[in-house]
Design a protein around this motif. Structure first.
Motif, PDB file in Angstrom:
ATOM      1  N   PRO A   1     -46.563  54.535  24.434  1.00 22.24           N
ATOM      2  CA  PRO A   1     -47.364  54.419  25.657  1.00 22.24           C
ATOM      3  C   PRO A   1     -47.438  52.975  26.134  1.00 22.24           C
ATOM      4  CG  PRO A   1     -48.489  55.749  23.995  1.00 22.24           C
ATOM      5  CD  PRO A   1     -47.324  55.103  23.313  1.00 22.24           C
ATOM      6  N   VAL A   2     -47.620  52.809  27.437  1.00 17.93           N
ATOM      7  CA  VAL A   2     -47.548  51.492  28.058  1.00 17.93           C
ATOM      8  C   VAL A   2     -48.561  50.507  27.483  1.00 17.93           C
ATOM      9  CG1 VAL A   2     -48.967  52.319  30.002  1.00 17.93           C
ATOM     10  CG2 VAL A   2     -47.611  50.234  30.260  1.00 17.93           C
ATOM     11  N   ILE A   3     -49.797  50.928  27.248  1.00 18.78           N
ATOM     12  CA  ILE A   3     -50.826  49.976  26.797  1.00 18.78           C
ATOM     13  C   ILE A   3     -50.506  49.459  25.408  1.00 18.78           C
ATOM     14  CG2 ILE A   3     -53.276  49.699  26.234  1.00 18.78           C
ATOM     15  CD1 ILE A   3     -53.925  51.639  28.491  1.00 18.78           C
ATOM     16  N   GLY A   4     -50.102  50.344  24.501  1.00 17.94           N
ATOM     17  CA  GLY A   4     -49.743  49.906  23.158  1.00 17.94           C
ATOM     18  C   GLY A   4     -48.523  49.000  23.162  1.00 17.94           C
ATOM     19  N   TRP A   5     -47.530  49.321  24.010  1.00 14.84           N
ATOM     20  CA  TRP A   5     -46.317  48.501  24.099  1.00 14.84           C
ATOM     21  C   TRP A   5     -46.673  47.081  24.546  1.00 14.84           C
ATOM     22  CZ3 TRP A   5     -43.108  45.279  26.584  1.00 14.84           C
ATOM     23  CH2 TRP A   5     -41.749  45.297  26.296  1.00 14.84           C
ATOM     24  N   VAL A   6     -47.477  46.989  25.581  1.00 18.56           N
ATOM     25  CA  VAL A   6     -47.854  45.678  26.115  1.00 18.56           C
ATOM     26  C   VAL A   6     -48.682  44.895  25.107  1.00 18.56           C
ATOM     27  CG1 VAL A   6     -49.239  44.526  27.891  1.00 18.56           C
ATOM     28  CG2 VAL A   6     -47.670  46.372  28.526  1.00 18.56           C
ATOM     29  N   ALA A   7     -49.624  45.555  24.444  1.00 14.11           N
ATOM     30  CA  ALA A   7     -50.455  44.871  23.448  1.00 14.11           C
ATOM     31  C   ALA A   7     -49.587  44.302  22.330  1.00 14.11           C
ATOM     32  CB  ALA A   7     -51.501  45.832  22.888  1.00 14.11           C
ATOM     33  N   ASP A   8     -48.638  45.088  21.842  1.00 15.47           N
ATOM     34  CA  ASP A   8     -47.741  44.606  20.788  1.00 15.47           C
ATOM     35  C   ASP A   8     -46.935  43.403  21.257  1.00 15.47           C
ATOM     36  OD1 ASP A   8     -48.395  46.408  18.757  1.00 15.47           O
ATOM     37  OD2 ASP A   8     -46.915  47.892  19.412  1.00 15.47           O
ATOM     38  N   HIS A   9     -46.436  43.463  22.502  1.00 16.13           N
ATOM     39  CA  HIS A   9     -45.576  42.378  22.960  1.00 16.13           C
ATOM     40  C   HIS A   9     -46.365  41.107  23.263  1.00 16.13           C
ATOM     41  CE1 HIS A   9     -41.618  41.006  24.053  1.00 16.13           C
ATOM     42  NE2 HIS A   9     -42.163  40.381  25.089  1.00 16.13           N
ATOM     43  N   ARG A  10     -47.561  41.245  23.771  1.00 19.57           N
ATOM     44  CA  ARG A  10     -48.390  40.044  23.966  1.00 19.57           C
ATOM     45  C   ARG A  10     -48.759  39.419  22.627  1.00 19.57           C
ATOM     46  NH1 ARG A  10     -52.469  42.002  28.897  1.00 19.57           N
ATOM     47  NH2 ARG A  10     -50.896  41.883  30.566  1.00 19.57           N
ATOM     48  N   ARG A  11     -48.997  40.248  21.637  1.00 17.44           N
ATOM     49  CA  ARG A  11     -49.259  39.734  20.288  1.00 17.44           C
ATOM     50  C   ARG A  11     -48.020  39.019  19.758  1.00 17.44           C
ATOM     51  NH1 ARG A  11     -49.833  43.761  15.257  1.00 17.44           N
ATOM     52  NH2 ARG A  11     -49.621  42.223  13.579  1.00 17.44           N
ATOM     53  N   HIS A  12     -46.853  39.562  20.022  1.00 16.23           N
ATOM     54  CA  HIS A  12     -45.605  38.912  19.605  1.00 16.23           C
ATOM     55  C   HIS A  12     -45.506  37.508  20.189  1.00 16.23           C
ATOM     56  CE1 HIS A  12     -41.362  37.953  19.222  1.00 16.23           C
ATOM     57  NE2 HIS A  12     -41.191  38.035  20.537  1.00 16.23           N
ATOM     58  N   HIS A  13     -45.815  37.359  21.457  1.00 15.69           N
ATOM     59  CA  HIS A  13     -45.729  36.030  22.071  1.00 15.69           C
ATOM     60  C   HIS A  13     -46.820  35.092  21.563  1.00 15.69           C
ATOM     61  CE1 HIS A  13     -42.548  35.890  25.210  1.00 15.69           C
ATOM     62  NE2 HIS A  13     -42.587  37.210  25.047  1.00 15.69           N
ATOM     63  N   ALA A  14     -47.975  35.619  21.284  1.00 18.40           N
ATOM     64  CA  ALA A  14     -49.062  34.776  20.794  1.00 18.40           C
ATOM     65  C   ALA A  14     -48.754  34.201  19.413  1.00 18.40           C
ATOM     66  CB  ALA A  14     -50.362  35.575  20.750  1.00 18.40           C
ATOM     67  N   TYR A  15     -47.993  34.929  18.600  1.00 15.37           N
ATOM     68  CA  TYR A  15     -47.709  34.506  17.225  1.00 15.37           C
ATOM     69  C   TYR A  15     -46.207  34.463  16.937  1.00 15.37           C
ATOM     70  CZ  TYR A  15     -52.636  35.717  16.576  1.00 15.37           C
ATOM     71  OH  TYR A  15     -53.994  35.783  16.683  1.00 15.37           O
ATOM     72  N   ALA A  16     -45.392  34.220  17.920  1.00 15.48           N
ATOM     73  CA  ALA A  16     -43.937  34.372  17.785  1.00 15.48           C
ATOM     74  C   ALA A  16     -43.387  33.656  16.559  1.00 15.48           C
ATOM     75  CB  ALA A  16     -43.243  33.858  19.042  1.00 15.48           C
ATOM     76  N   ASP A  17     -42.745  34.465  15.684  1.00 14.88           N
ATOM     77  CA  ASP A  17     -42.099  33.989  14.466  1.00 14.88           C
ATOM     78  C   ASP A  17     -43.062  33.278  13.522  1.00 14.88           C
ATOM     79  OD1 ASP A  17     -39.569  35.029  14.998  1.00 14.88           O
ATOM     80  OD2 ASP A  17     -38.990  33.307  16.223  1.00 14.88           O
TER      81      ASP A  17
ATOM     82  N   GLU B   1     -46.964  34.120  11.157  1.00 15.03           N
ATOM     83  CA  GLU B   1     -47.818  35.182  10.631  1.00 15.03           C
ATOM     84  C   GLU B   1     -48.645  35.773  11.763  1.00 15.03           C
ATOM     85  OE1 GLU B   1     -48.847  37.716   7.711  1.00 15.03           O
ATOM     86  OE2 GLU B   1     -47.561  35.961   7.376  1.00 15.03           O
ATOM     87  N   GLY B   2     -48.610  37.073  11.908  1.00 21.60           N
ATOM     88  CA  GLY B   2     -49.298  37.741  13.009  1.00 21.60           C
ATOM     89  C   GLY B   2     -48.342  38.348  14.012  1.00 21.60           C
ATOM     90  N   ASP B   3     -47.087  37.855  14.043  1.00 16.55           N
ATOM     91  CA  ASP B   3     -46.057  38.443  14.893  1.00 16.55           C
ATOM     92  C   ASP B   3     -45.698  39.813  14.311  1.00 16.55           C
ATOM     93  OD1 ASP B   3     -43.736  39.190  16.231  1.00 16.55           O
ATOM     94  OD2 ASP B   3     -42.833  37.197  16.151  1.00 16.55           O
ATOM     95  N   PRO B   4     -45.799  40.889  15.097  1.00 19.33           N
ATOM     96  CA  PRO B   4     -45.538  42.212  14.529  1.00 19.33           C
ATOM     97  C   PRO B   4     -44.091  42.453  14.139  1.00 19.33           C
ATOM     98  CG  PRO B   4     -45.877  42.377  16.900  1.00 19.33           C
ATOM     99  CD  PRO B   4     -46.235  40.972  16.508  1.00 19.33           C
ATOM    100  N   HIS B   5     -43.144  41.708  14.736  1.00 19.55           N
ATOM    101  CA  HIS B   5     -41.744  42.006  14.433  1.00 19.55           C
ATOM    102  C   HIS B   5     -40.843  40.771  14.398  1.00 19.55           C
ATOM    103  CE1 HIS B   5     -41.374  41.734  18.789  1.00 19.55           C
ATOM    104  NE2 HIS B   5     -42.119  42.809  18.955  1.00 19.55           N
ATOM    105  N   SER B   6     -41.259  39.757  13.657  1.00 25.39           N
ATOM    106  CA  SER B   6     -40.389  38.592  13.481  1.00 25.39           C
ATOM    107  C   SER B   6     -39.455  38.825  12.293  1.00 25.39           C
ATOM    108  CB  SER B   6     -41.216  37.331  13.214  1.00 25.39           C
ATOM    109  OG  SER B   6     -40.353  36.250  12.869  1.00 25.39           O
ATOM    110  N   PRO B   7     -38.170  38.438  12.417  1.00 30.12           N
ATOM    111  CA  PRO B   7     -37.262  38.562  11.277  1.00 30.12           C
ATOM    112  C   PRO B   7     -37.407  37.431  10.261  1.00 30.12           C
ATOM    113  CG  PRO B   7     -36.074  37.697  13.157  1.00 30.12           C
ATOM    114  CD  PRO B   7     -37.465  38.009  13.642  1.00 30.12           C
TER     115      PRO B   7
END
Length: 318
Positions: A108-124, A126-132
């Protein structure tokens, strides 16, 4: 129109919210696995099925159409508009982008956006949901990190707190409604190609092959292209611009991702409507936004500015 909240500078009330909002339910985890695994199995079966039978031009045409529409729903809608506020959209366009993005079956759109904003806030970090890069830099750690960034993170139970990262969307009744429609839109994105294929060929076999190729296989290919931006584009590629993370431009994915693989350029200037900012960098999503602007459906578009590009460009002598 609801005021956009920038992901890296949330309002005080939103910033006070915790990063996570508990865990996904067992039903949500089952649906995540279903949506990720079933199209992937269809993709694995695609090569032997295509060997000699089961694929026609109707299937190819429908797959290309639905891939392009739903991919742009994610890249232009979910990502550049809803997540980063790269432009303003009138109500009809806003709803249309939310609907077509939802039909990509990426949640769903809201969950997708929340995850991606979190990714940018913590990019690479701790806290980034999908950093390699969360497990180290050894070959084994990077292999584990690639799997985690590509799709492993989807199977974790932690739930990003939308009240912190997407309060603007929670306050938007239209988007809340589309968010609730996600199960129905999932059915539409799989059954619409089958209906079209059956009507065009006037046969049940045409409906079945269209369901397989333009439904399941198309969804699987789009999933892996999107996930590759999370994984590959944070591991290898060019990094001409300064950013706080390891995002990279990976040109082989530029067309399939509709311009999203110019990822270093994006992380250097997240709210910019065009990611392929240098000469020769194909960015189909930006072309569509330009068309929306010409029709008057999109306004206040944040196009790249030479002075900002120059400021973010790394010193070529360093």
């Amino acid at each position: 129109m609801v005021t956009k909240v920038q992901p890296d500078s949330p309002r005080t009330a939103a910033a006070a919210q915790p990063v996570l909002a508990g865990e996904k339910s067992s039903a949500e985890m089952f649906l995540v696995k279903l949506f990720a695994v079933v199209p992937a199995l269809a993709l694995a079966a695609a090569v032997p099925l295509a060997w000699g039978r089961g694929l026609g031009w109707v299937d190819v045409g429908l797959a290309a159409f639905f891939y392009t529409a739903t991919c742009l729903g994610v890249t232009v809608g979910f990502h550049r508009y809803f997540t980063h506020g790269a432009f303003r959209a009138n109500r009809a366009l806003r709803i249309a982008l939310a609907v077509t993005g939802s039909m990509a079956m990426q949640g769903p759109v809201i969950g997708w956006v929340a995850d991606h904003r979190r990714h940018h806030a913590y990019a690479d970090r701790e806290g980034d949901p999908h950093s390699p890069w969360l497990f180290g830099t050894s070959a084994r750690a990077l292999a584990k990190g690639f799997w985690h960034a590509h799709m492993g993170w989807l199977f974790q139970r932690e739930l990003t707190n939308a009240a912190r990262f997407a309060p603007d969307l929670l306050a938007d009744e239209d988007i809340q409604r589309v968010n609730r429609w996600f199960p129905a839109l999932t059915a539409v994105t799989l059954l619409a190609p089958a209906l079209a294929g059956g009507l065009i060929t006037w046969s049940w076999w045409g409906a079945l092959t269209a369901f397989f190729w333009a439904g399941l296989v198309r969804v699987a290919v789009l999933h892996h292209v999107t996930w590759s931006v999370n994984s590959i584009c944070h591991m290898i590629g060019d990094r001409p611009f300064t950013s706080r993370d390891k995002s990279a431009n990976f040109w082989p994915l530029a067309i399939l991702s509709m311009g999203e693989s110019w990822h270093n350029s994006h992380h250097a200037d997240p709210t910019c409507a065009r990611h392929g900012v240098r000469r020769g960098q194909i960015d189909i999503s930006a072309r569509l936004i330009r068309a929306f602007e010409k029709f008057g459906w999109a306004t206040d578009v944040r196009w790249p500015r030479p002075e900002r590009l120059a400021r973010n460009l790394k010193d070529s002598t360093s």
